[in-house]
Write a protein that holds these residues in place. Structure first.
Motif, PDB file in Angstrom:
ATOM      1  N   PRO A   1      -1.069  -1.593  -7.285  1.00 54.95           N
ATOM      2  CA  PRO A   1      -1.516  -2.169  -6.013  1.00 54.95           C
ATOM      3  C   PRO A   1      -2.243  -3.493  -6.206  1.00 54.95           C
ATOM      4  CG  PRO A   1      -2.050   0.167  -6.124  1.00 54.95           C
ATOM      5  CD  PRO A   1      -1.567  -0.230  -7.485  1.00 54.95           C
TER       6      PRO A   1
ATOM      7  N   ARG B   1       0.825  -1.222   0.000  1.00 55.34           N
ATOM      8  CA  ARG B   1       0.000   0.000   0.000  1.00 55.34           C
ATOM      9  C   ARG B   1       0.854   1.264   0.000  1.00 55.34           C
ATOM     10  NH1 ARG B   1      -2.735  -3.723   2.978  1.00 55.34           N
ATOM     11  NH2 ARG B   1      -4.951  -4.055   2.456  1.00 55.34           N
TER      12      ARG B   1
ATOM     13  N   GLU C   1      -1.123  -6.909  -4.382  1.00 62.09           N
ATOM     14  CA  GLU C   1      -2.065  -7.518  -3.441  1.00 62.09           C
ATOM     15  C   GLU C   1      -2.349  -8.971  -3.844  1.00 62.09           C
ATOM     16  OE1 GLU C   1      -6.367  -6.579  -1.323  1.00 62.09           O
ATOM     17  OE2 GLU C   1      -5.966  -5.768  -3.338  1.00 62.09           O
TER      18      GLU C   1
END
Length: 590
Positions: free
Chosen positions: A297, A287, A301
Motif C-alpha cells: 500500500p 486500498r 500510495e
C-alpha cells in the motif's frame, strides 16, 4: 455549297464516331474495373500473376518477413537505450536495409470477417499466434475457438467486459451526447475499449508498442478497429496538439510519474482544452487492490501522490475518483495557469516551438501553450460543435485563419468536391456500402474531405498528413471529429502487414517523386494492403504510367480511368487490386 455540306457531314460523322469510341472505351474501362474486383472476390483460388511490361518484377520475401514491421523491428530495437521507452519508438532501416520484395501472407489466409462481425471474430490463419489467448486467458482478451479467434471484450481491467467498463465511465462523464468524439487509448491491448466505444459514436486512436504480447495492434486492425503501433516515449506522439477529447490508460504499464513527468506532459499536449484523462489500474483504488497487484500500500500510495502532483503542475483539475477510475480534466485555457506560474507547483509553459510539430520531435517537461484567450471563460482555440455536426462545420483552426490559404469558403468547397468524388467512386469503381471495405487509409488527407464524405459508410479512415505537405492540416481533421497521423512516406508506416482494405493516394507520387524511390512507396503500400485490397491513386497521367508499370510487377491488377470531372482534366485515377496469394503459393511458383 453541296461540297461544303458534304465536308460538314464528314466532320460531324467523324466527331460522332470519335465520341462513340471514347464512350465505348470508358464503358470498357468501368467494366474491366468491375471485372478486376469480381475476379479476386474469392480466396478459394490464386489469381494468376500479372506480367510487367517493363523490367519491374518484385519477388516474394522470405516467409520470416510475414509480419515485418520495418520501423518497429524487435531485433533493431534492442540496439537502442531503454530510457524513456526509446527502444520501442520508431527506428527505420537505412536505404541499404530496405527490402525489395513482397511481404507474403500466411498460408491459408482468408478475407477478414465483415464489420460488425469482425469486432468479435478473426480467422486464426490470418494471425497464427496463441500468445495472447494463452497468456491472458483469465482476462478474456482473446479466445481460440476452432479455426478462429473470438474477442469477448475482456481486458486486464475489463472484468465484466468492455461494454460494462465503458458504462461505468459513462456514469462519470458524458460519452453519448456528442461532446466527446475523439479518444486516445494508450497501451490498447487488442483494441476492445475503442471497439466498443464505436457504438457510442466515439472514434478512438488505439496504440500499443510491438512488444512481448505479439500482434496486439494487428489483432485490433484485423477486427476493423482503428489502431497503430506506438508508444508514449521520449518523442512526441505523431498527432497534433489539442487533438483528443479524451485519453485513457487502463493498466497500460506507463510509468507516468517517471522521467520528470514527460509522459503525462505529452498527454496534456494532445488533449483538447477541457479534455479528460482517465486512469484505471495501479495505483488507483490501491486500498482494495494492492494485494492482487502484488505491491505494498505504501508503494502504491506514493505513486498516486506523484501522479496527483504532476497533474496539478499541468494545471489539471481532479474531476472525480470513483472505484477503479480516476479522472482529471484539462483547463479550457491557461489564464489561471499562467497567473500561477510563480508557484513551484506549476510547470513552466513551453517557450517557442510549434505545438503541432510531432515528427521525431522530443517531448519537453513543460506545458504546451494553448492559444491566447481574452478571459477565463473562453475556450482556447475555439468551441467545437458536438458530433455529428462537427464533421461539416468549419473548424476553428480555419475560422481563426491559422491555416495559410484555407478560408471558410474553400473548406466548404472542398467538402462539396469530395462528396462528388466519393459518389463517383461508389457509382463507377467500387461498392463502399457492401462491407468489403472497413479499414481505409487516405495517404494525403488534406482537410479530411474524403473521410467526411465516407461518414455514412461502414468504414473508418486513417487520415495521413505527409510531413512534406505545404500546410499542416491534421489539427483541422481532428477538429472535424476524425483521426489521423503524420507520416513521411519515404519511411514505413507504423502498422503490421495486411491491415488495410483500401488505400487512397491523392497526388502522393507527384509529391514524393523527387524525394525517394517510388518503388519503395509502392512496396510499403503492398505491405499494408490486404490480399484483394484496393488502391485508388489520383495523379497526373505521366506519373500514373510510371506507377502502373511498377504496380503490375507487384502482382496488382490495374486499370486507368477518368475522374468524376471527365476526360478533359490532366489527371486520372489508377485503380489497382492486389492479387490473392500466400507464402505457400509463392514457393510453389518459384
Amino acid at each position: 455549297m453541296k461540297q461544303t455540306m458534304r465536308r460538314l457531314s464528314l466532320v460531324f460523322g467523324l466527331t460522332g464516331l470519335c465520341a462513340f469510341v471514347y464512350l465505348f472505351d470508358a464503358a470498357q474501362n468501368t467494366a474491366s474495373i468491375i471485372s478486376i474486383s469480381s475476379e479476386v472476390s474469392s480466396t478459394t483460388g490464386v489469381v494468376p500473376f500479372n506480367k510487367s511490361s517493363g523490367n519491374y518484377e518484385f519477388p516474394p520475401c522470405d516467409m520470416k518477413y510475414m509480419e515485418y514491421t520495418p520501423c518497429h523491428d524487435p531485433r533493431r530495437a534492442m540496439k537502442f537505450e531503454r530510457t524513456a521507452m526509446i527502444y520501442r519508438e520508431r527506428h527505420c532501416p537505412a536505404k541499404d536495409g530496405l527490402l525489395r520484395c513482397l511481404i507474403p501472407a500466411p498460408p491459408n489466409y482468408k478475407r477478414p470477417f465483415a464489420w460488425p462481425q469482425s469486432r468479435d471474430f478473426a480467422w486464426y490463419d490470418n494471425i497464427p499466434h496463441r500468445n495472447l489467448s494463452d497468456n491472458k486467458a483469465v482476462q478474456n482478451w482473446v479466445v481460440v475457438v476452432e479455426d478462429r479467434f473470438r474477442f469477448p471484450g475482456g481486458g486486464t481491467m475489463f472484468r465484466g467486459g468492455a461494454d460494462s467498463y465503458i458504462d461505468r465511465i459513462n456514469a462519470l462523464i458524458p460519452l453519448t451526447d456528442g461532446s466527446i468524439r475523439t479518444a486516445m487509448d494508450t497501451g490498447c491491448g487488442v483494441g476492445s475499449w475503442g471497439a466498443y466505444l464505436l457504438n457510442r459514436g466515439v472514434l478512438t486512436m488505439s496504440f500499443a508498442p510491438r512488444d512481448s504480447h505479439i500482434s496486439q495492434v494487428q489483432f485490433a486492425l484485423e477486427r476493423g478497429v482503428p489502431a497503430m503501433i506506438g508508444v508514449v516515449g521520449a518523442h512526441r506522439l505523431p498527432y497534433p496538439a489539442r487533438a483528443f477529447d479524451m485519453a485513457h490508460c487502463s493498466r497500460c504499464l506507463i510509468p507516468w510519474h517517471a522521467e520528470d513527468g514527460i509522459f503525462l506532459a505529452e498527454v496534456d499536449r494532445v488533449l483538447k482544452p477541457g479534455g479528460f484523462w482517465i486512469l484505471s489500474g495501479p495505483p488507483i483504488n490501491w486500498r482494495k487492490s494492492h494485494r492482487s497487484w502484488g505491491r505494498t500500500p505504501e508503494d502504491l500510495e506514493k505513486e498516486q501522490d506523484k501522479i496527483e502532483d504532476l497533474a496539478k503542475r499541468l494545471c489539471w483539475d481532479k474531476f472525480i475518483e470513483n472505484g477503479e477510475f480516476a479522472i482529471w480534466k484539462k483547463p479550457i485555457n491557461h489564464k489561471n495557469c499562467i497567473n500561477g506560474q510563480k508557484s513551484e507547483r506549476t510547470h513552466a509553459i513551453c517557450s517557442g516551438g510549434t505545438p503541432d510539430a510531432a515528427w521525431y520531435k522530443k517531448i519537453e517537461p513543460c506545458i504546451t501553450s494553448l492559444p491566447e484567450v481574452s478571459n477565463e471563460e473562453e475556450v482556447a482555440g475555439g468551441v467545437l460543435e458536438n458530433w455529428p455536426s462537427r464533421a461539416s462545420t468549419v473548424p476553428p483552426r480555419i475560422t481563426s485563419g491559422s491555416i495559410p490559404g484555407i478560408t471558410s469558403d474553400r473548406f466548404l468547397e472542398d467538402g462539396r468536391q469530395w462528396s462528388e468524388r466519393v459518389k463517383h467512386y461508389q457509382d463507377t469503381i467500387l461498392d463502399l456500402s457492401a462491407g468489403r471495405y472497413r479499414n481505409v487509409m487516405d495517404m494525403n488527407a488534406n482537410l479530411g474531405g474524403f473521410a467526411a464524405a465516407l461518414v455514412d459508410y461502414p468504414v473508418w479512415v486513417m487520415n495521413v498528413v505527409p510531413v512534406d505537405s505545404d500546410r499542416d492540416t491534421l489539427g483541422v481533421i481532428y477538429e472535424r471529429g476524425f483521426i489521423g497521423t503524420y507520416q513521411d512516406w519515404c519511411e514505413a508506416f507504423s502498422t503490421y502487414p495486411r491491415t488495410y482494405d483500401l488505400l487512397h493516394a491523392d497526388a502522393i507520387f507527384s509529391m514524393y517523386q523527387y524525394r525517394c524511390d517510388l518503388e519503395y512507396i509502392l512496396l510499403e503500400m503492398d505491405r499494408i494492403l490486404r490480399p484483394e485490397g484496393t488502391v485508388l491513386i489520383r495523379d497526373t497521367v505521366e506519373v500514373l504510367l510510371k506507377v502502373q508499370e511498377r504496380a503490375e510487377g507487384m502482382k496488382w491488377k490495374t486499370q486507368m480511368t477518368d475522374p468524376e470531372s471527365g476526360s478533359s482534366v490532366p489527371w486520372k485515377i489508377l485503380v489497382a487490386v492486389k492479387s490473392y496469394w500466400t507464402g505457400v503459393d509463392a514457393l510453389e511458383t518459384k
